[in-house]
Design an enzyme around this catalytic site. Structure first.
Site, PDB file in Angstrom:
ATOM      1  N   ASP A  77       0.816  -1.208   0.000  1.00  0.00           N
ATOM      2  CA  ASP A  77       0.000   0.000   0.000  1.00  0.00           C
ATOM      3  C   ASP A  77       0.851   1.261   0.000  1.00  0.00           C
ATOM      4  OD1 ASP A  77       0.727  -0.718   2.696  1.00  0.00           O
ATOM      5  OD2 ASP A  77      -0.660   0.825   3.418  1.00  0.00           O
ATOM      6  N   GLU A 128       0.169  -1.092   5.756  1.00  0.00           N
ATOM      7  CA  GLU A 128       1.244  -0.571   6.605  1.00  0.00           C
ATOM      8  C   GLU A 128       1.054   0.906   6.902  1.00  0.00           C
ATOM      9  OE1 GLU A 128       5.111   1.306   7.629  1.00  0.00           O
ATOM     10  OE2 GLU A 128       3.814   1.710   5.902  1.00  0.00           O
TER      11      GLU A 128
END
Length: 357
Positions: A77, A128
């Site tokens: 991400d 994350e």
């Protein structure tokens, strides 16, 4: 032609190596937190094209298991932001511009290439940038502890990150009776401000102390005012603390709670700090690989928090964080990565993996 292939033809008039093509494809595939599926599928395709087993788990992580002497892992991400994807050459070599090129699609792509080249395990995790749900899911599952972990974040190709501060996040809530503003008693908004002032004084650092060794206190959101029925005043304050290794998260929580006299705090997120020794096999392997590639290793401590903290809370194996890119460009509107540095980081990763196997 896929969207990624269309983007590739737009950004590059020259042929790309396979490693650079993977990087451009992934940077050209938007993957903000919660929307990582297309990028995860591209990673699976890459591994399967090289005869490697790969799968996407129930939370969206990409697993490509192999030789678990080394686990190469980074996050899929990115933060939101639309930066046109293009390759520029302004006299200092080619650079790939685009969201995620540095944090952390560059390290992620380099690790995927190195995992294929060396036959070690690979893990791409989701979330994350928001809650580390991908790495948390992995340590809560039955996955065995690997021999060593290399976490992918930008450090520059000569940088080896050994430490991160931890994180503590909470929500302070207070309520007071409504009354005329001419009255001297505190309302809930003042109570919240007073608590936070006492907390900041509690953690007031020595100005000569390095930032990594300080507890950093930050309010991130404040809401307050009359309740819907007009009978009370309410205040809500979102707060975060960055925790250096000399403290535990519990230490900081107790110190902050000790400043409470009115209101309550709901602590909803905590990640312990991590500091690895420079004398582990993993750190030695990367120092040797960087020197072999013509660089001078730099040992780093970062003031933020990363998935390395999560893995270190559960696994007692050597760990380092490594990856191409200038971390000053994390989340920046001019995020871009030197392609020569990307290539060099793959060389280092391959060498380090061979040394650790």
């Amino acid at each position: 032609m896929t969207a990624s292939e269309e983007a590739l033809s737009d950004v590059s008039g020259a042929e790309l190596t396979e490693a650079r093509r993977l990087l451009v494809d992934l940077v050209s595939t938007p993957s903000p937190s919660g929307e990582e599926t297309e990028a995860a599928e591209r990673l699976v395709d890459f591994f399967e094209a090289h005869g490697r087993e790969a799968r996407i788990d129930e939370v969206g992580n990409v697993h490509a298991p192999a030789d678990d002497a080394v686990l190469l892992t980074s996050h899929i991400d990115t933060v939101p932001g639309d930066i046109p994807v293009e390759i520029r050459d302004e006299g200092e070599g080619e650079e790939l511009w685009g969201r995620g090129s540095v944090d952390a699609t560059g390290p992620l792509s380099a690790m995927a290439v190195a995992a294929v080249e060396t036959g070690v395990s690979f893990l791409g995790v989701v979330g994350e940038e928001v809650d580390s749900r991908g790495s948390r899911h992995v340590i809560e599952s039955d996955r065995p502890e690997p021999g060593a972990v290399v976490n992918g974040e930008p450090s520059g190709w000569t940088g080896i990150t050994l430490g991160y501060r931890g994180l503590l996040a909470g929500t302070y809530v207070a309520t007071s009776e409504s009354g005329h503003t001419s009255r001297p008693e505190n309302n809930a908004i003042q109570d919240a401000m007073d608590w936070w002032s006492r907390v900041e004084e509690e953690f007031d650092p020595d100005e000569y102390l390095p930032v990594f060794e300080r507890v950093t206190c930050k309010p991130t959101e404040l809401e307050g005012g009359p309740s819907a029925d007009g009978l009370s005043v309410e205040a809500t304050l979102e707060v975060q603390f960055r925790v250096p290794p000399k403290y535990t998260v519990d230490d900081v929580r107790e110190m902050a709670d000790g400043q409470l006299d009115i209101g309550t705090v709901h602590w909803y997120d905590h990640v312990p700090p991590v500091m690895q020794s420079p004398r582990t096999d993993a750190a030695r392997a990367f120092r040797a690989a960087i020197r072999e590639a013509g660089g001078e290793p730099r040992l780093l401590r970062k003031t933020g928090t990363a998935d390395m903290n999560v893995f270190a809370s559960a696994w007692d194996c050597p760990m380092v964080t490594y990856g191409p890119g200038d971390s000053d460009l994390d989340h920046a509107p001019n995020e871009h990565l030197s392609l020569a540095e990307y290539d060099r980081s793959i060389e280092v990763l391959i060498d380090a993996c061979h040394r650790l196997r």
